[in-house]
Design a protein around this motif. Structure first.
Motif, mmCIF file in Angstrom:
data_model
loop_
_atom_site.group_PDB
_atom_site.id
_atom_site.type_symbol
_atom_site.label_atom_id
_atom_site.label_comp_id
_atom_site.label_asym_id
_atom_site.label_seq_id
_atom_site.Cartn_x
_atom_site.Cartn_y
_atom_site.Cartn_z
ATOM 1 N N ILE A 172 -17.799 -3.433 -7.564
ATOM 2 C CA ILE A 172 -18.329 -2.282 -8.284
ATOM 3 C C ILE A 172 -19.563 -2.741 -9.065
ATOM 4 C CG2 ILE A 172 -16.779 -2.602 -10.302
ATOM 5 C CD1 ILE A 172 -16.811 0.571 -10.425
ATOM 6 N N ASP A 173 -20.604 -1.911 -9.045
ATOM 7 C CA ASP A 173 -21.777 -2.161 -9.893
ATOM 8 C C ASP A 173 -21.856 -1.019 -10.884
ATOM 9 O OD1 ASP A 173 -22.901 -4.541 -8.710
ATOM 10 O OD2 ASP A 173 -23.425 -3.302 -6.981
ATOM 11 N N THR A 174 -21.921 -1.336 -12.149
ATOM 12 C CA THR A 174 -22.030 -0.292 -13.177
ATOM 13 C C THR A 174 -23.389 -0.459 -13.861
ATOM 14 O OG1 THR A 174 -20.963 -1.720 -14.788
ATOM 15 C CG2 THR A 174 -19.523 -0.223 -13.570
ATOM 16 N N PRO A 175 -23.858 0.575 -14.579
ATOM 17 C CA PRO A 175 -25.187 0.448 -15.197
ATOM 18 C C PRO A 175 -25.229 -0.667 -16.247
ATOM 19 C CG PRO A 175 -24.394 2.718 -15.289
ATOM 20 C CD PRO A 175 -23.255 1.890 -14.812
ATOM 21 N N ILE A 176 -26.409 -1.216 -16.437
ATOM 22 C CA ILE A 176 -26.583 -2.265 -17.451
ATOM 23 C C ILE A 176 -26.546 -1.642 -18.843
ATOM 24 C CG2 ILE A 176 -28.358 -3.858 -18.344
ATOM 25 C CD1 ILE A 176 -28.762 -4.652 -15.368
ATOM 26 N N LEU A 177 -26.980 -0.391 -18.935
ATOM 27 C CA LEU A 177 -26.879 0.333 -20.213
ATOM 28 C C LEU A 177 -25.684 1.284 -20.152
ATOM 29 C CD1 LEU A 177 -30.633 1.258 -20.675
ATOM 30 C CD2 LEU A 177 -29.325 -0.065 -22.318
ATOM 31 N N GLU A 178 -24.946 1.328 -21.240
ATOM 32 C CA GLU A 178 -23.818 2.269 -21.344
ATOM 33 C C GLU A 178 -23.882 2.910 -22.727
ATOM 34 O OE1 GLU A 178 -21.178 2.978 -19.241
ATOM 35 O OE2 GLU A 178 -20.946 1.264 -17.900
ATOM 36 N N ASP A 179 -23.147 3.997 -22.900
ATOM 37 C CA ASP A 179 -22.971 4.597 -24.219
ATOM 38 C C ASP A 179 -22.431 3.500 -25.160
ATOM 39 O OD1 ASP A 179 -21.896 5.903 -26.444
ATOM 40 O OD2 ASP A 179 -21.398 7.695 -25.278
ATOM 41 N N ALA A 180 -23.131 3.240 -26.258
ATOM 42 C CA ALA A 180 -22.718 2.138 -27.149
ATOM 43 C C ALA A 180 -21.291 2.332 -27.654
ATOM 44 C CB ALA A 180 -23.682 2.035 -28.327
ATOM 45 N N ASN A 181 -20.890 3.592 -27.797
ATOM 46 C CA ASN A 181 -19.542 3.844 -28.313
ATOM 47 C C ASN A 181 -18.441 3.427 -27.347
ATOM 48 O OD1 ASN A 181 -20.009 4.743 -30.952
ATOM 49 N ND2 ASN A 181 -20.884 6.618 -30.081
ATOM 50 N N LEU A 182 -18.782 3.278 -26.078
ATOM 51 C CA LEU A 182 -17.793 2.774 -25.116
ATOM 52 C C LEU A 182 -17.305 1.395 -25.567
ATOM 53 C CD1 LEU A 182 -16.381 2.863 -22.278
ATOM 54 C CD2 LEU A 182 -18.435 1.777 -21.380
ATOM 55 N N PHE A 183 -18.229 0.570 -26.043
ATOM 56 C CA PHE A 183 -17.858 -0.785 -26.469
ATOM 57 C C PHE A 183 -17.248 -0.783 -27.871
ATOM 58 C CE2 PHE A 183 -21.436 -1.188 -23.463
ATOM 59 C CZ PHE A 183 -20.725 -1.755 -22.415
ATOM 60 N N VAL A 184 -17.736 0.138 -28.719
ATOM 61 C CA VAL A 184 -17.170 0.228 -30.072
ATOM 62 C C VAL A 184 -15.687 0.568 -29.942
ATOM 63 C CG1 VAL A 184 -17.257 1.445 -32.292
ATOM 64 C CG2 VAL A 184 -19.374 0.968 -31.033
ATOM 65 N N ARG A 185 -15.369 1.542 -29.067
ATOM 66 C CA ARG A 185 -13.985 1.982 -28.876
ATOM 67 C C ARG A 185 -13.113 0.904 -28.237
ATOM 68 N NH1 ARG A 185 -12.487 7.499 -27.293
ATOM 69 N NH2 ARG A 185 -13.581 8.823 -28.760
ATOM 70 N N SER A 186 -13.664 0.194 -27.232
ATOM 71 C CA SER A 186 -12.799 -0.686 -26.455
ATOM 72 C C SER A 186 -12.781 -2.115 -26.984
ATOM 73 C CB SER A 186 -13.199 -0.661 -24.986
ATOM 74 O OG SER A 186 -14.585 -0.842 -24.853
ATOM 75 N N VAL A 187 -13.943 -2.687 -27.164
ATOM 76 C CA VAL A 187 -13.995 -4.080 -27.640
ATOM 77 C C VAL A 187 -13.553 -4.124 -29.111
ATOM 78 C CG1 VAL A 187 -15.555 -6.030 -28.084
ATOM 79 C CG2 VAL A 187 -15.803 -4.687 -26.007
ATOM 80 N N GLY A 188 -13.895 -3.049 -29.865
ATOM 81 C CA GLY A 188 -13.428 -2.951 -31.256
ATOM 82 C C GLY A 188 -14.567 -3.030 -32.251
ATOM 83 N N GLU A 189 -14.481 -2.159 -33.260
ATOM 84 C CA GLU A 189 -15.536 -2.027 -34.255
ATOM 85 C C GLU A 189 -15.761 -3.303 -35.060
ATOM 86 O OE1 GLU A 189 -16.557 1.593 -37.343
ATOM 87 O OE2 GLU A 189 -14.641 1.492 -36.299
#
Ligand code: HAM
Length: 427
Positions: free
Chosen positions: A42-59
């Motif tokens: 799978i190839d996903t975009p290099i840019l993503e909604d920043a909140n995707l990482f805030v939610r998953s990786v953690g604030e």
């Protein structure tokens, strides 16, 4: 020599032509191993909604707090250069309804990732990662398969002295009990902790366990351990993982301090390190773990999952150190030389015919003197030189010089491929 005006940005680097062999070798091994284990790319975009990482990786993680490259688009979207791949893979799983496919879905990816870290050996601001995500299965054998796939890739690349560090941080319930016990302990020892840890203790106490400060390490040596707070189900999960690992010839050790710097993990966490004495000893080549709640954290349904990712630059540096075997590009055995304007004009189509026949040919079209061209041919160690002079060009002929026997024959241009193949076969 004075410094060039423009250089690569801090923490970023060029992958030079002479280094490409390592990256190619890695890609070659990845394709073989992933195909065997039935992973799909799978190839996903290099840019993503920043909140995707805030939610998953953690604030309150280092990645989100300090290391994300973010930007606001003209349309006011808040985007981030992806710091890791798990969140994107899970976003894609939910967005494309992969839940309706046979489970688990096995994905792999390769590409550049970005973290605004303090540059140091093995730590870049742009680096390449390959990773796997097995989504939709909670069986502990999946955890071990994730470890095994990563371990096999590193092993097939020739890396030795590998060690898997493994731990369980439990599910939400047992982790909350553990967190309480840890905070109680850290509060009592607060004065021995560095200022960063004193702050982390309040916002994300598990992160204190990652601290490299010597004094903090000393304090942490008698801190409570997550495995002592596991509920029965998490304990059983860990026991099963260790039993499957015992069946394999993968060297591993339980590391009660391993918690990993991302919030989405549940139960199993692991890293693969090289135990060889080196400047970056202890830096993980690969890391991963189980993340059973990530799908729900991102608004999806139940999708227990496990995966791992590895840092390509760290692997390349290790391969270089141990002089791992790589295939250096093959040099052409045939060299093409031309003399005079007519011959030069006729050269490109002849070279194209040779390329289509799968024959690798060297040339020095920028040089007109035969001596200079033959100089390059001998530097390349060419076995055969094809010489197209003015006379040959007019007669549709070509000279074929066998450099080993110094014998030279004139053949029709139509027969070049047959002639060259015969000479190559003779050798
Ligand atoms: P991670 O441990 O943050 O995990 O990164 C995985 C690997 O990427 C590390 O073990 C290291 O080799 C490499 N790496 C990380 N940061 C850098 C850097 N600044 N410079 C060079 N190499 C680096 C993850 O990213 C998780 N998404 C892994 C995962 C997949 N967990 C579950 N599925």
């Amino acid at each position: 020599m004075s410094k060039p005006k423009f250089q690569t940005p801090t923490g970023m680097h060029d992958i030079l032509p002479q280094d490409q062999v390592y990256y190619e070798k890695i890609q070659e091994v990845l394709k073989k191993v992933f195909s065997f284990y039935d992973f799909e790319k799978i190839d996903t975009p290099i840019l993503e909604d920043a909140n995707l990482f805030v939610r998953s990786v953690g604030e309150n993680t280092d990645i989100v707090e300090k290391e994300m490259f973010t930007l606001r688009t003209k349309g006011k979207d808040f985007l981030a250069l992806r710091p890791e791949g798990t969140a994107s893979a899970m976003r894609a799983y939910i967005e494309h309804g992969f839940v309706s496919l046979p489970q688990p879905v096995r994905l792999w990816y390769y590409g550049p990732f970005f973290r605004y870290e303090r540059p140091q050996a093995g730590r870049y601001r742009q680096f390449n990662q390959f990773g796997i995500e097995i989504i939709g299965e909670k069986d502990p054998i999946i955890d071990v398969q994730s470890i095994l796939v990563m371990y096999s890739i590193l092993h097939d690349l020739g890396l030795k002295n590998l060690m898997v560090k493994i731990n369980s941080i439990g599910d939400d319930d047992c982790r909350s009990l553990y967190r309480k016990a840890l905070v109680k302990y850290l509060r009592e020892k607060k004065s021995t902790l560095c200022s960063d840890c004193q702050r982390r203790m309040k916002v994300n106490p598990l992160r204190v366990l990652d601290c490299k400060n010597e004094k903090c390490q000393e304090t942490l040596s008698s801190a409570p351990q997550s495995v002592d707070y596991l509920c029965d189900e998490c304990k059983k999960h860990l026991k099963d993982v260790l039993e499957y690992l015992d069946e394999l010839k993968v060297p591993y050790c339980l590391d009660s301090r391993l918690v990993r710097g991302l919030d989405y993990y549940t139960r199993t966490v692991f890293e693969i390190i090289s135990t060889r004495e080196s400047e970056n000893m202890g830096d993980a080549l690969a890391g991963g773990g189980r993340y059973d709640n990530l799908s729900k954290m991102l608004g999806g349904g139940e999708a227990p999952a496990c995966g791992a990712a590895a840092g390509v630059e760290r692997i390349v540096s290790e391969m270089r150190e141990i002089k791992a075997k790589v295939n250096f590009p093959s040099v052409p055995e045939i060299f093409f030389a031309q003399i005079g304007p007519l011959a030069k004009k006729k050269s490109l189509p002849i070279l194209e015919d040779l390329r289509k026949a799968g024959i690798k040919v060297g040339e020095a079209f920028g040089k007109d003197a035969l001596k200079a061209q033959l100089g390059k041919a001998s530097r390349l160690g060419a076995k055969v030189v094809l010489i197209l002079g003015q006379r040959e060009a007019l007669n549709n002929m070509i000279l074929v010089r066998n450099m080993q026997t110094a014998k030279q024959v004139e053949v029709s241009q139509e027969d070049i491929i047959k002639e060259v193949k015969n000479i190559l076969k003779e050798k």
